[in-house]
Design a protein around this motif. Sequence first.
Motif, mmCIF file in Angstrom:
data_model
loop_
_atom_site.group_PDB
_atom_site.id
_atom_site.type_symbol
_atom_site.label_atom_id
_atom_site.label_comp_id
_atom_site.label_asym_id
_atom_site.label_seq_id
_atom_site.Cartn_x
_atom_site.Cartn_y
_atom_site.Cartn_z
ATOM 1 N N SER A 184 0.862 -1.179 0.000
ATOM 2 C CA SER A 184 0.000 0.000 0.000
ATOM 3 C C SER A 184 0.901 1.232 0.000
ATOM 4 O O SER A 184 2.067 1.178 0.413
ATOM 5 N N VAL A 185 0.367 2.319 -0.508
ATOM 6 C CA VAL A 185 1.074 3.594 -0.554
ATOM 7 C C VAL A 185 0.270 4.555 0.318
ATOM 8 O O VAL A 185 -0.841 4.941 -0.050
ATOM 9 N N ASN A 186 0.816 4.905 1.468
ATOM 10 C CA ASN A 186 0.035 5.597 2.484
ATOM 11 C C ASN A 186 0.639 6.950 2.851
ATOM 12 O O ASN A 186 1.861 7.082 2.933
ATOM 13 N N THR A 187 -0.219 7.907 3.096
ATOM 14 C CA THR A 187 0.163 9.157 3.740
ATOM 15 C C THR A 187 -0.350 9.080 5.168
ATOM 16 O O THR A 187 -1.544 9.250 5.433
ATOM 17 N N THR A 188 0.565 8.769 6.092
ATOM 18 C CA THR A 188 0.183 8.423 7.460
ATOM 19 C C THR A 188 0.507 9.563 8.420
ATOM 20 O O THR A 188 1.556 10.198 8.310
ATOM 21 N N ARG A 189 -0.406 9.800 9.343
ATOM 22 C CA ARG A 189 -0.234 10.832 10.365
ATOM 23 C C ARG A 189 -0.562 10.247 11.735
ATOM 24 O O ARG A 189 -1.170 9.179 11.835
ATOM 25 N N GLN A 190 -0.193 10.965 12.780
ATOM 26 C CA GLN A 190 -0.579 10.577 14.132
ATOM 27 C C GLN A 190 -1.084 11.794 14.884
ATOM 28 O O GLN A 190 -0.671 12.923 14.635
ATOM 29 N N SER A 191 -2.006 11.548 15.807
ATOM 30 C CA SER A 191 -2.606 12.619 16.596
ATOM 31 C C SER A 191 -2.817 12.110 18.009
ATOM 32 O O SER A 191 -2.997 10.908 18.227
ATOM 33 N N PHE A 192 -2.812 13.020 18.969
ATOM 34 C CA PHE A 192 -2.925 12.653 20.375
ATOM 35 C C PHE A 192 -4.275 13.075 20.930
ATOM 36 O O PHE A 192 -4.791 14.144 20.602
#
Length: 490
Positions: free
Chosen positions: A235-243
């Motif tokens: 897969s080709v992903n644009t990944t982010r994280q949030s708190f």
Amino acid sequence: MRRFFFVFLAVLPFFCSCVAEMEKVDELPPVFPDCVDVTIPYNIAPLDFAFNDFSNPERCSRMLVVVADWNGRKLMTVRGRTARFPLGKWRRILEANKGSYLNFGVAMKIDGSWKLFKSFRMNVSWDPIDYAVTYRKIMPGYQAFGPMGIYERELSSFEERPLLETAAVDANCMNCHTANRTDPSSFSTHIRGSHSATILNYKGDIQCLDTKTDATGGNFVYPYWHPSGEYIAYSVNTTRQSFYSASDRRIEVYDEASDVIVYHPASRQIITSPLLMRKDKFETYPAFSPDGRTLYFCCADSVASMPAGCERLKYSLCCIAFDPERGEFGERVDTLLSGPRLNRSFATPRPSYDGSYLMVAVADFGTFHIWHKESDLWMLNLEMGCAVPVKPCNSDESESFHNWSSNSRWVLFVSRRFDGLYSRIFISHVDESGLCSKPFLLPQRNPAEAHLTSVYSYNVPDFASAPADYRLRRTLPALLSPSRQAVSLR
């Protein structure tokens, strides 16, 4: 009670030297890890155990363990602060008792007094387990990467060796180490940082790829090999994280965009389908069927307002046909398990190599289930089309990142059941009916010490059917070189 009485009588003679001062307790022994009534392969390392009161381990000053076979014949006795079984004797006992079970009689000196507990069984399966497991060890932090690496752990012993560590290549992160159906001669790993690359071992040829293209827009992640070894899905992903500011959750990892592609290493070309690159869908976690003619993946309707809209992400389990002779996708996507209809979200589908079952992680929403406390494992019967929770393997904490052994008789997965923070590897037997046994923790020589002192989580584990030949002398120069091999669209 009858079973306890029978087993107690079977092992009682072996405690005769001190039985007069022992209090017989109608309870199972308080051991860590829990190995009561588990099913184990005959070629697994010793399942050592310790007293399970970590807040005050000094309470147990002595332990006496007698191992007997199914008819009460004593096979081994161990003494000490922990039950530490000699490796050679353990191997011989398991080999001689495969297809049967072992009885464990346990006495502990707790708070100065001896207690003799109920005996318990370990079932010894005829089904062997693979040579090793591979995994990434990583500190469970959020904002910065610490030391990490890919490691190989031999399953018949406690030997662990590094395959690649971040310090060797000045990397920020390495992930998604994936072999082809447990065969380590084919692998894919992605490196982040100043020497960023997707490393691919294709028929002994080490490729260091720059996988970004104008059409795909990102690096390859979440790899899964075609059984022929001629293709690998990503897969080709644009990944982010949030708190979370006010929640029992700590962090949410999510995609702002994701598509599924297949890479052809021989031509260094990407194979795409408009059905897997839709702007109104998030597609991720591809996995080929054992015959190589179906590609499973997870798919959700895209949500624009991220991360606020994360809870609306309900990933379905889907599939599309794939023609390996022509290198082409089918013209229809089928939904096997609908996330919106079931009000669940599916991730990381993994079909058994015999083609009978598919295991998938299930949470309330989203796609990165290792951070979801409610994440459980489900088993889909591919012939019947029905899916059920794998109750023996699930807990009140997260279960995720599962994989099958080469003979499809064992599954491993990571669980945070001990403390909700650190992920550990568990192994369960799967019988011919697809039923899983109570899982056991990956054996540790000093289980209490490993549990209390380790600062690493184990994740993305997989079985390995042979020792990995990482050809490090060839891999490191290629990684440290500034040159990267470009990929193109077919």
